[in-house]
Design a protein around this motif. Structure first.
Motif, PDB file in Angstrom:
ATOM      1  N   THR A 452       0.847  -1.187   0.000  1.00  0.00           N
ATOM      2  CA  THR A 452       0.000   0.000   0.000  1.00  0.00           C
ATOM      3  C   THR A 452       0.889   1.246   0.000  1.00  0.00           C
ATOM      4  O   THR A 452       2.101   1.148   0.212  1.00  0.00           O
ATOM      5  CB  THR A 452      -0.922  -0.005   1.234  1.00  0.00           C
ATOM      6  OG1 THR A 452      -0.113  -0.049   2.410  1.00  0.00           O
ATOM      7  CG2 THR A 452      -1.859  -1.199   1.211  1.00  0.00           C
ATOM      8  N   MET A 455       3.720   2.303   4.409  1.00  0.00           N
ATOM      9  CA  MET A 455       3.891   1.087   5.182  1.00  0.00           C
ATOM     10  C   MET A 455       5.000   1.267   6.208  1.00  0.00           C
ATOM     11  O   MET A 455       5.903   2.107   6.065  1.00  0.00           O
ATOM     12  CB  MET A 455       4.207  -0.100   4.275  1.00  0.00           C
ATOM     13  CG  MET A 455       3.171  -0.356   3.201  1.00  0.00           C
ATOM     14  SD  MET A 455       3.283  -1.983   2.429  1.00  0.00           S
ATOM     15  CE  MET A 455       2.516  -3.028   3.672  1.00  0.00           C
ATOM     16  N   ASN A 483      -3.683  -2.417   8.053  1.00  0.00           N
ATOM     17  CA  ASN A 483      -3.480  -3.857   7.979  1.00  0.00           C
ATOM     18  C   ASN A 483      -2.199  -4.199   8.718  1.00  0.00           C
ATOM     19  O   ASN A 483      -1.232  -3.444   8.690  1.00  0.00           O
ATOM     20  CB  ASN A 483      -3.390  -4.308   6.523  1.00  0.00           C
ATOM     21  CG  ASN A 483      -3.807  -5.750   6.333  1.00  0.00           C
ATOM     22  OD1 ASN A 483      -3.862  -6.516   7.295  1.00  0.00           O
ATOM     23  ND2 ASN A 483      -4.091  -6.133   5.101  1.00  0.00           N
ATOM     24  N   SER A 500       0.369  -1.772   7.045  1.00  0.00           N
ATOM     25  CA  SER A 500      -0.165  -0.711   6.192  1.00  0.00           C
ATOM     26  C   SER A 500      -0.729   0.358   7.103  1.00  0.00           C
ATOM     27  O   SER A 500      -1.523   0.060   8.007  1.00  0.00           O
ATOM     28  CB  SER A 500      -1.276  -1.258   5.282  1.00  0.00           C
ATOM     29  OG  SER A 500      -0.768  -2.230   4.398  1.00  0.00           O
ATOM     30  N   ASP A 502      -2.158   4.664   7.510  1.00  0.00           N
ATOM     31  CA  ASP A 502      -2.931   5.648   6.752  1.00  0.00           C
ATOM     32  C   ASP A 502      -2.242   6.993   6.601  1.00  0.00           C
ATOM     33  O   ASP A 502      -2.841   7.938   6.071  1.00  0.00           O
ATOM     34  CB  ASP A 502      -4.297   5.864   7.433  1.00  0.00           C
ATOM     35  CG  ASP A 502      -5.205   4.656   7.284  1.00  0.00           C
ATOM     36  OD1 ASP A 502      -4.962   3.865   6.361  1.00  0.00           O
ATOM     37  OD2 ASP A 502      -6.141   4.515   8.092  1.00  0.00           O
TER      38      ASP A 502
END
Length: 529
Positions: A452, A455, A483, A500, A502
Motif C-alpha cells: 500500500t 507502510m 493492515n 499498512s 494511513d
C-alpha cells in the motif's frame, strides 16, 4: 509511412536520420513556440521530436490523436506532461547519456578556473589593474579531489582528474569496492571525504538523501581552504551555509553551474569575490547538442519502424500481445525492487532475480528492468525502466536472472535478492487473481501482505508483549493501522511486522518506534500503487 514533427531546433543530420529510416519528417523549428499553431497541426503526426522550447501540455496531447511517441533531445522532460502522455499510451523518451562527457568537462574546467582565479584575474586585467600578486593560485597536481557521486558523470570526472595527477576519493553508498578499483579511486565515507579533500565536486541526483548534503555541519568538517564545485543539481548545497563558509575563509572558493532557484538572477553568492557562476552550462557544447539530437532521431525512428523502445520514461518494452499477462508481473517486479531498495543502505554488489512457474516462460526483460528500476529509484532518484539496467552496469552491479519450472505452492512467483557488502536480503512475491501483487516472503520469513502507499517495516525479536507494545505506541502517535501482517522464522527467533498505515511517518515518529523495546530495525516504506 510514419510522420514526425520536429518543433524545436535540431541538427540537420538528425532530420536526415529520419529520412534515411523511411520516416516522413516536417522540420518546423519555431513551431514549438506557437502553442495555437502546434495545437492545430499536432493531430497529423505519429512522432514529435523536441528540445525544451515546445511545451507538450495535456491540451496538446488531447489534440494529438495519432501521436505514438515523444522524443526529448536531452535529459529533462519538465516540458512534457508525462502522466497525460502515459494515459494516452504515448511513449516519452529522452537521451540521458548524451551529455555526460560535456558535463564532466565543465566540472573539470570550473575546478581549474577556481584553482587559478581565472575569471577574477581576467576582469582585473581588462580593467588595466595588472594585479599579478593578488591572484596567487594553487596547483591541482597531487591534490585530493573528493567526488560525491561516482555514477556515469562522476566516473568521467574521476578519470580526467587522475589524468591531472590528482588523488581521487569518492563517497557513493552504492559504489562497490570492485568498481572503485576499476576506476582507480578510493571509496570513503562522507566524513572522511570532507576531512581529506582539497577540492570537492558533486555528481549526484537531488533526492531526499542528498538534499543539502553540503550543509553547515559538513562545511565545519572540511579542510580549511577547500574549494567546492557543483555541476549536478541546485539544492545539493545549502547556499546560505556556503556563503557563511566563504566569508569565514573555511571555503577558499566555489564554482557553481546550478542553483536552488533557476534562472538565478539575485543569488547572494553572485556578490562573493571568490565564487565562479555559470548559467547551467553543463550540457552546452556543440558536440553534446549534436549527440542528443542524433540519439533522439534514432530512438523515435526505431520505435515507429520496429516497436523498439529505448530510454523510455513511462513504459517498458512490452508488445500489445504480451501486455495483458505481463503487466501485473512488471508491477510486482518493480514493487519487489522498491521494497528491497528502500531497505538497502550499503553498496550493492549484485541483484539476483528468480522467476518460477509460468512467469518464467514470459518475456522477463521488462520485469528485470522494472525490478532494477524499483531498487535504484530510492537510491538514485532519476531512474526509469530503460536507464536502470545501464545505470546498474555502470555502477558495477552484477545482475543475475534465473528461470525455472514451478516447485513450490505458487503457480508463479518472483524472488529478488539484493547482495551487498554486508548481507543478502531477499523478498518474494506473486500475483493473485485479479492481477493483484502480493509479498509472500521477506528475508526467508513467510508472510502475505498487500503493498500500500504507506507502510511500516519492522524486524523484531519474537517475544511476548511486543505486538501489544507496538500497537499501543502507534495509537499514542495517532498512527492508524489499516493492515497488520506478521511472520517469524520460529518461536523466539527473528520476526517481521509489515503494517499498512494511513499516513506518512515523520522522522520523530519513526525514531520513537525504532526505540521501542524489541525493535531491531524500523523503516518507513512508500509505494506507488
Amino acid at each position: 509511412m510514419a510522420k514526425v514533427l520536429v518543433s524545436d531546433k535540431l541538427s540537420p543530420t538528425a532530420v536526415q536520420i529520419f529520412k534515411d529510416n523511411g520516416v516522413e519528417v516536417d522540420y518546423l523549428p519555431d513551431l514549438g513556440k506557437d502553442k495555437d499553431k502546434l495545437l492545430e497541426v499536432i493531430g497529423q503526426y505519429d512522432g514529435l521530436a523536441i528540445r525544451s522550447a515546445t511545451k507538450v501540455t495535456e491540451k496538446i496531447l488531447a489534440a494529438a490523436t495519432n501521436l505514438k511517441v515523444i522524443g526529448r533531445a536531452g535529459i529533462g522532460v519538465d516540458n512534457v506532461d508525462i502522466p497525460a502522455a502515459t494515459a494516452k499510451g504515448i511513449i516519452v523518451m529522452n537521451t540521458p547519456f548524451g551529455n555526460s562527457i560535456t558535463t564532466a568537462e565543465h566540472a573539470i574546467s570550473l575546478m581549474l578556473a577556481l584553482a587559478r582565479q581565472i575569471p577574477e584575474a581576467d576582469a582585473s586585467t581588462r580593467a588595466s589593474k595588472w594585479e599579478k600578486n593578488r591572484f596567487m593560485g594553487v596547483e591541482v597536481t597531487n591534490k585530493t579531489l573528493g567526488l560525491i557521486g561516482a555514477g556515469n558523470i562522476g566516473s568521467i570526472v574521476a578519470d580526467r582528474a587522475l589524468g591531472l595527477k590528482m588523488k581521487v576519493v569518492a563517497y557513493d553508498p552504492f559504489l562497490t569496492p570492485e568498481r572503485a578499483i576499476d576506476l582507480g579511486i578510493e571509496k570513503v565515507e562522507l566524513d572522511d571525504l570532507l576531512a581529506r579533500a582539497d577540492f570537492i565536486t558533486l555528481h549526484t541526483p537531488l533526492i531526499d538523501a542528498t538534499r543539502n548534503i553540503l550543509n553547515a555541519e559538513a562545511f565545519k568538517k572540511m579542510k580549511d581552504g577547500v574549494r567546492v564545485i557543483n555541476c549536478a543539481r541546485g539544492g545539493l548545497i545549502d547556499e546560505a551555509a556556503l556563503k557563511d563558509a566563504l566569508e569565514s575563509g573555511k571555503v577558499a572558493g566555489a564554482a557553481l553551474d546550478v542553483f536552488l532557484e533557476e534562472p538565478a538572477k539575485e543569488n547572494p553568492l553572485f556578490n562573493m569575490p571568490n565564487v565562479i557562476c555559470t548559467p547551467h552550462l553543463g550540457a552546452s557544447t556543440t558536440e553534446a547538442q549534436e549527440n542528443v539530437a542524433l540519439q533522439v532521431a534514432e530512438q523515435i525512428s526505431a520505435y515507429l519502424n520496429t516497436g523498439e523502445v529505448i530510454n523510455a520514461l513511462n513504459f517498458p518494452s512490452i508488445s500489445a500481445e504480451e501486455a495483458p499477462k505481463l503487466t501485473p508481473f512488471v508491477k510486482l517486479a518493480e514493487m519487489l525492487g522498491s521494497f528491497a531498495g528502500q531497505l538497502t543502505e550499503t553498496a550493492i554488489k549484485g541483484i539476483r532475480i528468480e522467476f518460477e512457474g509460468d512467469v518464467a516462460e514470459l518475456n522477463t526483460k521488462p520485469m528485470v528492468a522494472a525490478a532494477l528500476n524499483g531498487v535504484l529509484k530510492p537510491l538514485l532518484g532519476d531512474v526509469n525502466m530503460v536507464s536502470a539496467p545501464v545505470l546498474a552496469k555502470d555502477r558495477g552491479i552484477a545482475v543475475e536472472t534465473v528461470n525455472r519450472e514451478q516447485h513450490g505452492a505458487y503457480d508463479n512467483y518472483i524472488r529478488l535478492t539484493v547482495i551487498t557488502e554486508r548481507q543478502e536480503r531477499g523478498v518474494a512475491g506473486t500475483v493473485f487473481s485479479g492481477g493483484n501483487p502480493r509479498i509472500i516472503q521477506v528475508k526467508g520469513i513467510n508472510l502475505e501482505a498487500e503493498l500500500t502507499p504507506n507502510m511500516l517495516y519492522i524486524t523484531n525479536e519474537d517475544k511476548p508483549g511486543f505486538i501489544g507494545r507496538l500497537g499501543t505506541l502507534l495509537g499514542t502517535l495517532d498512527i492508524n493501522i489499516a493492515n497488520f501482517n506478521l511472520g517469524r522464522l520460529e518461536q523466539g527467533k527473528d520476526a517481521i511486522a509489515l503494517l499498512s498505515i494511513d499516513s506518512v511517518l515523520s522522522d520523530g515518529q519513526l525514531d520513537e518506534i525504532a526505540a521501542l523495546e524489541g525493535v531491531v530495525q524500523a523503516k518507513s516504506l512508500r509505494f506507488n500503487v
